[in-house]
Write a protein that holds these residues in place. Structure first.
Motif, mmCIF file in Angstrom:
data_model
loop_
_atom_site.group_PDB
_atom_site.id
_atom_site.type_symbol
_atom_site.label_atom_id
_atom_site.label_comp_id
_atom_site.label_asym_id
_atom_site.label_seq_id
_atom_site.Cartn_x
_atom_site.Cartn_y
_atom_site.Cartn_z
ATOM 1 N N GLN A 4 8.303 11.895 -11.231
ATOM 2 C CA GLN A 4 7.794 11.811 -9.617
ATOM 3 C C GLN A 4 7.757 10.974 -9.071
ATOM 4 N N ARG B 96 3.685 15.199 -7.701
ATOM 5 C CA ARG B 96 2.997 14.833 -8.686
ATOM 6 C C ARG B 96 2.411 16.355 -8.539
ATOM 7 N N TYR C 267 0.237 -1.211 -0.111
ATOM 8 C CA TYR C 267 0.011 0.050 -0.168
ATOM 9 C C TYR C 267 1.086 1.584 -0.185
ATOM 10 N N SER C 268 1.542 1.326 -1.054
ATOM 11 C CA SER C 268 2.859 1.594 -1.165
ATOM 12 C C SER C 268 3.118 2.298 0.510
ATOM 13 N N GLN D 100 2.634 7.865 -4.798
ATOM 14 C CA GLN D 100 2.094 6.748 -4.799
ATOM 15 C C GLN D 100 1.945 5.898 -6.238
ATOM 16 N N THR D 101 1.067 6.760 -6.835
ATOM 17 C CA THR D 101 1.465 6.301 -9.129
ATOM 18 C C THR D 101 2.351 7.283 -8.934
ATOM 19 N N GLY D 102 3.585 7.483 -8.338
ATOM 20 C CA GLY D 102 5.443 7.629 -8.881
ATOM 21 C C GLY D 102 5.867 7.065 -8.830
ATOM 22 N N LYS D 103 7.281 7.095 -9.002
ATOM 23 C CA LYS D 103 8.307 5.608 -8.219
ATOM 24 C C LYS D 103 8.224 6.004 -6.392
ATOM 25 N N VAL D 104 8.527 4.480 -5.873
ATOM 26 C CA VAL D 104 8.995 4.957 -4.269
ATOM 27 C C VAL D 104 10.193 4.533 -3.924
ATOM 28 N N TYR E 284 7.286 12.810 -16.336
ATOM 29 C CA TYR E 284 6.941 12.008 -15.356
ATOM 30 C C TYR E 284 8.140 11.517 -14.770
ATOM 31 N N LYS E 285 9.150 10.500 -15.326
ATOM 32 C CA LYS E 285 10.118 9.622 -14.881
ATOM 33 C C LYS E 285 10.425 10.354 -13.276
ATOM 34 N N VAL F 199 4.768 17.891 -12.142
ATOM 35 C CA VAL F 199 4.741 16.617 -12.746
ATOM 36 C C VAL F 199 3.645 16.642 -12.870
ATOM 37 N N GLN G 179 -0.083 10.625 -0.667
ATOM 38 C CA GLN G 179 0.623 9.697 -1.311
ATOM 39 C C GLN G 179 1.749 10.053 -2.044
#
Lengths: 320, 257
Positions: A247, A234, A134-135, A250-254, A244-245, A237, A270
């Motif tokens: 970012q 985010r 869960y991120s 949660q909807t990018g990189k961890v 985007y690379k 971005v 997030q």
């Protein structure tokens, strides 16, 4: 089945840090020393040096099909080595390639996949692998009941340690009878020194407070002084200020860098999900009440455009 | 060209996901809001655009408990034509490689030339779906696509790799996982939302597929909230003074410079 197989990932004819980290994970499993082998693809002149990481055996494969990265070929190479040694555990760094190969490899070997581990627990209950879910909002402990296990290790978490130096026995292998359905047209390297942020040791990151694409110049300057990668929230971005690379969230990189410098980022849940397990966090923000300031190890209240240039100069001065 | 899109329902990105104290290894679901996996929206959008150009159907394929029907309806409101839905608990609770195997056996019953999915499942934080599907279907896979161009028998895909990019050409059928750079997912119109309610969701079971639930290969034995970060230092005042203190801290405490 017995034995641990580690993918010796290379880049520009050098062993990558991810390989050392994967070797550390192998060692943490607490098996006899001669139980760990590596598989090396091309760059065969590096084979002997893998003995210094404690590998007693190095399986090697070479060929034109490996010159460019095609996951089917790399997956098959690892599978052939795993089958040759009857590996019960295969370890890869969770790099962009490692993540890409591991899923296909787990399917190919009818194995179980545990991705992106950050810790290993060993006690009377046996071995459990720890990984974020869960991120990063939760940490899961996972027990496996199946072999082989394909494990990927989150970058920057498992330090390279002391390895027994062994004279590695080198065993060439070949893959036969494979039809590769992927043809590589071209590979564009990242600009010099620019790493995938997933593997960077230091990240300087900008958010809404950076104000626009030109504001990222300040972020780049600081990143360059620290030899760091550039991250973004985010908000930055989605506003089109940076690709985007970069970012994180949660909807990018961890990411799990040693140091994360958040500039003008409020720290929404997030975003925190993507960088909350960084070892150290510095936040620069003019709002002392923003969530990131309460989670940072060191929070600087003020205008980031006034602070970043001074910070850069001080760091350069300190280094010299 | 017919296209399959894999759909997954996940907790909302804003949700505070908590471990269930009474069921080890599970999360508290009652209070959670669930959404279609954000990356799946890029896959749906891309599939719709390609199918609109080439003609053909977009078919959703989903493993999930009954509540996941909502995620399928979301994709239907965006425009996918129909869906296949499997709700067997053994399938829902299985690991990602086993789920890929089940999804592959469903895909084999469909006449599709392209399989798209999200680059990652944000709940399990797993990127392995496309690679595993590639193996089970014995076709090429490309992860993390930022651009897809399809012509009749092949696709040219640009993906991110090691901070750079790789352009590959794959023979179709192929499975491609989709990243945010691909497109801007459409918002469903009211009329599309209404129409989506009548679209066909075909429910299948593992036994329909001739599959028997295997023994679970891994177990989540414990879920913990990561220890909250200790209260850090906050400095205010003159930039030069604050920076001096920060650099001192970087050197003495963090030992980074």
């Amino acid at each position: 089945m017995a034995g641990i197989l580690v993918w010796a990932e290379t880049h520009n004819n050098a062993i990558r840090k991810s390989t050392y980290e994967a070797a550390t994970v192998g060692k943490l499993l607490g098996r006899p020393d001669d139980d760990m082998a590596a598989v090396l693809i091309n760059d065969l002149d590096l084979a002997q040096s893998l003995g210094t990481l404690g590998f007693s055996k190095v399986y090697t494969l070479e060929g034109e099909i490996f010159n460019q990265y095609a996951s089917e070929a790399y997956c098959e190479a690892l599978a052939v080595a795993a089958e040759e040694m009857h590996a019960d555990t295969i370890i890869l760094g969770a790099t962009s390639r490692g993540r890409d190969i591991s899923g296909r490899l787990a399917a190919r070997l009818d194995g179980v996949l545990i991705s992106d581990i950050t810790d290993i627990k060993t006690d009377a209950d046996g071995i459990r692998f720890v990984r974020p879910m869960y991120s990063g909002k939760l940490l899961a402990e996972i027990r496996i009941d199946h072999q082989p296990a394909i494990i990927t290790a989150r970058p920057n978490v498992f330090a390279s340690g002391e390895y027994d130096v062994i004279e590695a026995d080198i065993a060439p292998l070949a893959i036969t009878d494979i039809s590769i359905k992927t043809q590589v047209n071209q590979a564009l390297q990242a600009a010099k020194g620019v790493l995938d942020i997933g593997e960077a040791d230091i990240i300087v990151s900008g958010g809404r407070g950076v104000g626009g694409p030109e504001g990222f110049k300040a972020i780049e300057d600081l990143a360059q002084a620290l030899n760091a990668a550039i991250g973004a929230s985010r908000a930055a971005v989605d506003s089109g200020w940076i690709p985007y690379k970069h970012q994180i969230g949660q909807t990018g990189k961890v990411v799990t860098p040693t140091l994360y410098i958040a500039c003008g980022i409020s720290g929404a849940i997030q975003h925190f999900a993507g960088m909350g397990s960084s070892r150290f966090i510095i936040a620069i923000n003019n709002d002392p009440e923003s969530p990131i300031m309460k989670k940072a190890d060191f929070a600087i209240v003020g205008d980031l455009f006034k602070i970043i240039p001074v910070l850069k100069e001080e760091i350069l001065k300190h280094r010299s | 060209m017919n296209i399959a899109v894999i759909l997954k329902q996940v907790p909302d990105t804003e949700a505070n996901v908590a471990a269930d104290p009474t069921h080890p290894g599970k999360i508290v679901e009652d209070t959670l809001k669930f959404i279609l996996n954000p990356y799946d929206e890029y896959a749906v959008e891309e599939a719709l655009v390609i199918a609109e150009k080439s003609g053909g159907e977009v078919i959703g394929v989903c493993i999930g408990s009954d509540r996941a029907e909502w995620a399928i309806r979301t994709a239907m409101a965006m425009g996918i034509h129909r869906a296949v839905f499997i709700t067997d608990p053994e399938a829902v609770e299985s690991d990602i490689i086993t789920q890929a195997k089940i999804l592959a056996s469903i895909i084999k019953t469909l006449d599709v030339s392209l399989i798209l999915c999200g680059r990652s499942w944000i709940d399990l934080q797993e990127d392995a779906l496309a690679p595993a599907l590639g193996h089970f279907l014995n076709i090429a896979h490309v992860s993390n696509a930022g651009k897809i161009d399809v012509d009749c028998l092949k696709a040219t895909v640009i993906r991110e790799l090691d901070g750079g990019t790789l352009e590959v050409r794959v023979t179709l059928p192929a499975v491609i996982s989709c990243s945010k750079e691909l497109n801007e997912p459409r918002y469903p119109t009211l009329i599309a939302i209404k129409r989506s309610k009548n679209k066909e969701i075909k429910r299948v079971t593992l036994s329909d597929l001739g599959m028997t639930p295997g023994t679970p290969r891994s177990f989540v034995t414990d879920l913990q909230t990561p220890s909250s970060r200790g209260k850090g230092k906050i400095v205010t005042g003159d930039p030069a003074d604050m920076v001096k203190e920060a650099v001192q801290w970087l050197s003495d405490e963090a030992k980074i410079i």
